[in-house]
Enzyme design. Structure first.
Site, mmCIF file in Angstrom:
data_model
loop_
_atom_site.group_PDB
_atom_site.id
_atom_site.type_symbol
_atom_site.label_atom_id
_atom_site.label_comp_id
_atom_site.label_asym_id
_atom_site.label_seq_id
_atom_site.Cartn_x
_atom_site.Cartn_y
_atom_site.Cartn_z
ATOM 1 N N HIS A 126 -9.756 -5.705 4.033
ATOM 2 C CA HIS A 126 -8.706 -4.897 3.407
ATOM 3 C C HIS A 126 -7.413 -5.692 3.450
ATOM 4 C CE1 HIS A 126 -6.336 -1.571 2.030
ATOM 5 N NE2 HIS A 126 -5.437 -1.965 2.913
ATOM 6 N N ASP A 152 -8.111 11.891 1.584
ATOM 7 C CA ASP A 152 -7.134 10.812 1.395
ATOM 8 C C ASP A 152 -6.583 10.838 -0.028
ATOM 9 O OD1 ASP A 152 -5.718 8.292 2.057
ATOM 10 O OD2 ASP A 152 -7.001 7.553 0.452
ATOM 11 N N ARG A 174 1.840 12.190 -0.469
ATOM 12 C CA ARG A 174 2.759 11.285 0.240
ATOM 13 C C ARG A 174 3.574 10.471 -0.751
ATOM 14 N NH1 ARG A 174 -1.066 7.705 3.159
ATOM 15 N NH2 ARG A 174 0.775 6.608 3.856
ATOM 16 N N SER A 201 -5.315 6.467 6.231
ATOM 17 C CA SER A 201 -5.650 6.378 4.812
ATOM 18 C C SER A 201 -6.544 5.166 4.548
ATOM 19 C CB SER A 201 -4.341 6.290 4.012
ATOM 20 O OG SER A 201 -4.577 5.917 2.697
ATOM 21 N N LYS A 245 -11.116 5.111 4.320
ATOM 22 C CA LYS A 245 -11.830 4.621 3.130
ATOM 23 C C LYS A 245 -12.744 3.448 3.488
ATOM 24 C CE LYS A 245 -7.953 4.525 1.029
ATOM 25 N NZ LYS A 245 -6.725 4.542 0.262
#
Ligand code: URA
Length: 411
Positions: A82, A161, A168, A183, A187
């Site tokens: 990520h 999410d 948000r 978040s 995922k």
């Protein structure tokens, strides 16, 4: 469970139990907790933060708000990366097929660009026919044939999410470390991973502006990963100049194609190898060899075919998506390129139409910058520093004025 009491407790700096957090996420996902209450709670979390235990409980609750990809015990190890995002950050497109060469499975679920940072899904969609929305059956088919798949979040994965991020985004509660951690990690954990490498960036072209902020986020994500059974590690790096030599959707995919064909650029290849080494079982030399000998390129082509993309278009992407106006920024003096500010380049690409200001905006695949000179390059007055690809003459002229602010040359 009385939601206003829980909001008040968090507002006053108290802690929520795992059971209370799980109840909140269930009610919110099912539409029983109104958005105004969730917004108030997100703001309370923004100001008061969360303990490690609360962040783990929030991630767990969001992860289980939807389906989790399950893999049989005899399937290969699942790995992923990520990135917290940056300008010209295109590493996923090279990394996923490279890791697949190692016999690993890479079920990569990515996002779209928002603000100045680009998104993997937008880049992939510049390949004609490429489908990023696959159901879980198809995800399994592609991965079992090729070893990697690159898709968007399915509606069944982490619905909490999806809802919370949208809220948000419009309530000033995105930059909260526990909320970002939950978040991102919910995922990634929904992919059923064994190992995860976190590419956390800081600097002018990144979400986190300082090393301290980036370090806090990295630690928070690693702690949550470990608690939930994933071996997570971090590559912390500066994002003050763009990665590689291009920024903009089709231009970046074209650069990835060249990298997969073993042609660099060196900084992109280096980052990809750093990330790959952290989750793979092979040496850096072996991974580099798979980039050089065409193995990773063949994996990428197979994946593109199975996801409906036109492989023959890959070598022609910049012709297929050719912006009508291309202009060069030239050096005003001789010297060494001292600065190529990623934040300014990202803003220019966004304003050319390559990014979006709101989640539903459409993007222009063709626009952006390429041939971007790297910091440290020696240039003579009049040499090309970068090229701008624009949809109109006016947009090109504005971009060339703006982008000069990105550059400093030391004589
Ligand atoms: N990316 C995400 O997926 N979530 C965040 O909260 C921030 C960036």
């Amino acid at each position: 469970m009385h939601i206003p009491t829980l909001i008040e407790r968090k507002r006053d700096g108290g802690e929520l139990s795992a059971q209370e957090i799980s109840g909140i996420i269930t009610r919110f996902t099912e539409g029983e907790m109104p958005e105004y209450q969730m917004s108030a709670l997100a703001m309370a979390i923004f100001f008061r933060g969360m303990t490690g235990e609360e962040t783990i409980a929030l991630t767990t609750a969001m992860l289980h708000s939807g389906s989790v990809l399950e893999w049989s015990n005899d399937s290969p190890m699942r790995v992923d990366k990520h990135s917290t995002g940056g300008i010209g950050d295109k590493t996923s497109l090279v990394l996923a097929p490279l890791l697949a060469c190692d016999g690993l499975w890479v079920p990569m679920i990515s996002g779209r660009g928002l603000g100045i940072t680009g998104g993997t899904l937008d880049k992939l969609e510049s390949i004609p026919g490429f489908r990023v929305q696959l159901d879980e059956d198809k995800i399994r088919k592609v991965i079992s044939k090729v070893g990697c798949v690159m898709v968007g979040q399915t509606s069944g994965i982490c619905p909490a999410d999806k809802k919370l991020y949208a809220l948000r985004d419009v309530t000033g509660t995105v930059p909260s470390i526990p909320l970002i951690t939950a978040s991102i990690m919910s995922k990634k954990l929904a992919e059923g991973l064994n190992r995860l490498i976190l590419d956390v960036k800081f600097g002018s072209g990144a979400f986190m502006k300082t090393r301290e902020q980036a370090d806090l986020l990295a630690r928070s994500m690693v702690t949550v990963g470990r608690a939930l059974g994933v071996r997570a590690s971090v590559r912390l790096s500066e994002m003050n100049e763009p990665t590689g030599m291009s920024a903009g959707n089709a231009l970046e995919v074209a650069e990835c194609v060249r990298c997969l064909q073993g042609e660099g650029p060196a900084d992109l290849e280096d980052i990809v190898l750093d990330l790959a080494v952290a989750v793979s079982v092979s040496s850096r030399e072996q991974l580099q060899e798979w980039l050089r000998d065409g193995s990773a390129w063949r994996k990428f082509q197979q994946m593109v075919t199975l996801q409906g993309g036109d492989v023959d278009a890959l070598d022609r992407l910049t012709q297929i998506h050719r912006a009508p106006y291309i202009g060069e920024l030239r050096a005003e003096a001789s010297g060494i390129v001292e600065k190529m500010d990623a934040g300014v380049v990202g803003q220019v690409v966004l304003e050319l139409g390559g990014g979006r200001a709101k989640a539903n905006d459409s993007i222009d695949c063709a626009v952006g910058c390429d041939h971007i000179a790297k910091v440290g390059t020696e240039v003579n007055a009049g040499d090309e520093l970068l090229r701008v690809h624009a949809r109109s003459r006016a947009a090109l002229e504005t971009a060339l004025v703006q982008i000069r602010k990105a550059v400093a040359i030391k004589g």
